[in-house]
Design a protein around this motif. Structure first.
Motif, PDB file in Angstrom:
ATOM      1  N   ASN A  64       0.791  -1.380  -0.080  1.00 44.47           N
ATOM      2  CA  ASN A  64      -0.076  -0.190  -0.094  1.00 44.47           C
ATOM      3  C   ASN A  64       0.859   1.206  -0.158  1.00 44.47           C
ATOM      4  O   ASN A  64       0.497   2.194  -0.780  1.00 44.47           O
ATOM      5  CB  ASN A  64      -0.842   0.066   1.151  1.00 44.47           C
ATOM      6  N   LEU A  65       2.045   1.177   0.719  1.00 43.03           N
ATOM      7  CA  LEU A  65       2.886   2.365   0.551  1.00 43.03           C
ATOM      8  C   LEU A  65       3.625   2.626  -0.256  1.00 43.03           C
ATOM      9  O   LEU A  65       3.909   3.869  -0.765  1.00 43.03           O
ATOM     10  CB  LEU A  65       3.984   2.278   2.023  1.00 43.03           C
ATOM     11  N   SER A  66       3.842   1.406  -1.225  1.00 39.45           N
ATOM     12  CA  SER A  66       4.466   1.574  -2.435  1.00 39.45           C
ATOM     13  C   SER A  66       3.718   2.107  -3.460  1.00 39.45           C
ATOM     14  O   SER A  66       3.694   3.143  -4.283  1.00 39.45           O
ATOM     15  CB  SER A  66       4.939   0.364  -2.901  1.00 39.45           C
ATOM     16  N   ASN A  67       2.581   1.741  -3.508  1.00 34.15           N
ATOM     17  CA  ASN A  67       1.202   2.264  -4.336  1.00 34.15           C
ATOM     18  C   ASN A  67       0.989   3.767  -4.019  1.00 34.15           C
ATOM     19  O   ASN A  67       0.642   4.458  -5.008  1.00 34.15           O
ATOM     20  CB  ASN A  67      -0.218   1.537  -4.187  1.00 34.15           C
ATOM     21  N   LEU A  68       0.777   4.072  -2.872  1.00 38.34           N
ATOM     22  CA  LEU A  68       0.712   5.440  -2.411  1.00 38.34           C
ATOM     23  C   LEU A  68       1.732   6.239  -2.839  1.00 38.34           C
ATOM     24  O   LEU A  68       1.523   7.482  -3.201  1.00 38.34           O
ATOM     25  CB  LEU A  68       0.868   5.500  -0.697  1.00 38.34           C
ATOM     26  N   SER A  69       3.224   5.845  -2.998  1.00 34.16           N
ATOM     27  CA  SER A  69       4.375   6.722  -3.454  1.00 34.16           C
ATOM     28  C   SER A  69       3.940   6.916  -4.889  1.00 34.16           C
ATOM     29  O   SER A  69       4.650   7.696  -5.344  1.00 34.16           O
ATOM     30  CB  SER A  69       5.532   5.833  -3.223  1.00 34.16           C
ATOM     31  N   VAL A  70       3.311   5.938  -5.595  1.00 34.76           N
ATOM     32  CA  VAL A  70       3.255   6.376  -7.004  1.00 34.76           C
ATOM     33  C   VAL A  70       1.764   7.200  -7.294  1.00 34.76           C
ATOM     34  O   VAL A  70       1.703   7.979  -8.424  1.00 34.76           O
ATOM     35  CB  VAL A  70       3.032   5.098  -7.740  1.00 34.76           C
ATOM     36  N   ASP A  71       0.853   6.935  -6.392  1.00 30.80           N
ATOM     37  CA  ASP A  71      -0.485   7.479  -6.661  1.00 30.80           C
ATOM     38  C   ASP A  71      -0.268   9.099  -6.436  1.00 30.80           C
ATOM     39  O   ASP A  71      -0.968   9.921  -6.837  1.00 30.80           O
ATOM     40  CB  ASP A  71      -1.396   7.095  -5.637  1.00 30.80           C
ATOM     41  N   ILE A  72       0.739   9.753  -5.628  1.00 31.26           N
ATOM     42  CA  ILE A  72       0.977  10.995  -5.277  1.00 31.26           C
ATOM     43  C   ILE A  72       1.731  11.834  -6.435  1.00 31.26           C
ATOM     44  O   ILE A  72       1.554  13.022  -6.575  1.00 31.26           O
ATOM     45  CB  ILE A  72       1.675  11.202  -4.214  1.00 31.26           C
ATOM     46  N   VAL A  73       2.193  11.149  -7.542  1.00 26.45           N
ATOM     47  CA  VAL A  73       2.967  11.708  -8.319  1.00 26.45           C
ATOM     48  C   VAL A  73       2.434  12.845  -9.361  1.00 26.45           C
ATOM     49  O   VAL A  73       2.710  13.819  -9.484  1.00 26.45           O
ATOM     50  CB  VAL A  73       3.932  10.715  -9.143  1.00 26.45           C
ATOM     51  N   GLY A  74       1.194  12.186  -9.836  1.00 27.90           N
ATOM     52  CA  GLY A  74       0.538  12.977 -11.055  1.00 27.90           C
ATOM     53  C   GLY A  74       0.014  14.377 -10.435  1.00 27.90           C
ATOM     54  O   GLY A  74       0.299  15.424 -10.660  1.00 27.90           O
ATOM     55  N   THR A  75      -0.680  14.328  -9.238  1.00 29.73           N
ATOM     56  CA  THR A  75      -1.268  15.236  -8.580  1.00 29.73           C
ATOM     57  C   THR A  75      -0.266  16.245  -7.916  1.00 29.73           C
ATOM     58  O   THR A  75      -0.292  17.335  -7.866  1.00 29.73           O
ATOM     59  CB  THR A  75      -2.585  15.126  -7.636  1.00 29.73           C
ATOM     60  N   GLY A  76       0.682  15.365  -7.328  1.00 26.76           N
ATOM     61  CA  GLY A  76       1.775  16.151  -6.730  1.00 26.76           C
ATOM     62  C   GLY A  76       2.676  17.082  -7.641  1.00 26.76           C
ATOM     63  O   GLY A  76       2.973  18.282  -7.261  1.00 26.76           O
TER      64      GLY A  76
END
Length: 423
Positions: free
Chosen positions: A76-88
């Motif tokens: 989940n933390l790995s997926n979270l680290s990818v999910d933040i990139v676009g909007t970030g």
């Protein structure tokens, strides 16, 4: 992140003679007491730094971990680290605009436009991916430059100019996509790999952690030496070492967690490199100092002979470029582009990420790392809600509450700064 506890102070002189060395426990206690006192002083002065949002993030993680034990799992933390990139990435561009005390409402539409340009060029017209990607990013740069020049030339508030841009770029995107509505990307292509590729070698994650920690130490040490050379207050070597040690614990723990799943995501690596590079641009270059100066007051900046028009245009160009990059990463995550790209709550999340992270709505205060912290909070809430099957409506309410709290803190900080003659 860098301003979390900026308690700079002059390093005390070394003891002379055979003076006894302080007891380690007492030394640590004094250091903690000193940091606490400095933080209280910063709160009274209206400069809370990043600590409040870090505490909010910690609370969010603790709550969702207690509700679902998979929240802090490596997957989940790995997926979270990818999910933040676009909007970030989009939020990082918003930080530049907020530093001027302005607002860019067009970033969502620009992100969708850039993704549509890439998809139509590559998938529908056979243009090589690398060339289509460059054209898509330059499309965002051009859109931002047009808005920036219009804002600087007419002196119409940026939110009005970009509101018109929101409608314009969205209309162009719909026109480019045509009646098909949705274009699917090659799942093995260059853009798709932006969010699907992982460096499985454990050395990659640990190497990034070591490199980031080392660069942070070097930056702090060089800053200390420059301040000391001109007689300005500066951090002690012990303070720098303590900060570096704390950062090392965080970065290497993150690397360990990522390696327990699939390794270092390419998307996260690109995100951190871009954020660090733009942070250097803002805090270490003449252009960055102009941006902060302009956020402190346009008229004062003009009287100081700053090129206001050029800086304002460049800031909106940066925002457009980052929106285009973010749009490509968002398209990469779902390997498709549709008429809904760039719409929904994307704009609100990007602005909220920048503000929640600590960037002031009044201009002149914030860093690119603010966006990283803010999007971590927002995406953590979204991830926790998904794991606990909580309705999206509740997620929006919670995110709105966090945003409101951040705005209130920002307003109170502004008042405190005015009371201390620092605003």
């Amino acid at each position: 992140m860098h301003d979390m506890a900026d308690n700079t102070r002059t390093e005390p002189s070394a003891p002379t003679g055979d003076a006894p060395r302080p007891h380690p426990v007492r030394a640590v206690a004094r250091a903690v007491t000193g940091w606490a006192g400095a933080f209280r002083h910063r709160l009274r002065a209206g400069e809370p730094g990043s600590l409040p949002v870090i505490l909010v993030l910690a609370v969010v993680w603790i709550i969702f971990q207690s509700l679902n034990e998979n929240f802090l799992s490596p997957r989940n933390l790995s997926n979270l680290s990818v999910d933040i990139v676009g909007t970030g990435l989009i939020a990082v561009g918003i930080v530049f605009v907020l530093l001027l005390g302005e607002l860019d409402l067009s970033v969502g539409s620009i992100s969708g436009l850039a993704a549509a340009v890439f998809a139509v060029l590559n998938v529908n017209n056979g243009v090589p991916e690398w060339l289509a990607l460059i054209v898509a990013v330059l499309t965002g740069t051009l859109a931002g430059t047009v808005q920036g020049f219009s804002f600087a030339k007419t002196r119409v508030p940026a939110f009005v100019v970009t509101l018109a841009g929101l409608l314009t770029w969205n209309g162009i995107m719909l026109s480019i996509l045509g009646t098909s509505g949705t274009v699917n990307l090659d799942e093995n292509g260059l853009v798709a790999k932006l969010t699907s590729y992982y460096f499985t070698n454990h050395g990659a994650a640990y190497g990034l952690a070591a490199c980031g920690t080392g660069m942070a130490f070097l930056a702090s040490y060089l800053d200390r030496r420059r301040r000391k050379a001109v007689g300005m207050p500066h951090r002690s070597l012990r303070d720098i070492a303590a900060r570096t040690a704390g950062l090392a614990v965080i970065t290497f723990a993150g690397a360990y967690v990522l390696n327990r799943f699939q390794g270092l995501p390419l998307a996260l690596l690109i995100f951190l490199v871009v954020v660090a590079g733009l942070d250097i641009l803002l805090r270490r270059t003449h252009y960055g100092r102009q941006v902060y100066a302009l956020g402190g007051g346009v008229e004062a900046a003009r009287r100081a002979s700053l090129s206001v028009m050029r800086v304002q245009t460049a800031v909106l160009a940066v925002s457009g470029t980052m929106a285009a990059l973010g749009g490509l990463f968002l398209a990469s995550r779902i390997t498709s582009v549709s008429q809904g790209s760039g719409s929904g709550v994307l704009l609100l999340n990007a602005i909220a990420a920048a503000v929640i992270g600590g960037t002031s709505l009044f201009g002149g205060r914030g860093t690119t790392w603010s966006a990283v912290l803010g999007i971590l909070v927002i995406q953590s809430i979204a991830s926790g809600m998904a794991l606990t099957d909580t309705p999206t409506a509740v997620q929006l309410v919670i995110t709105g509450g966090v945003l409101f709290a951040a705005v209130v803190i920002d307003s109170l900080s502004r008042r405190s700064q005015e009371a201390h003659g620092r605003a």
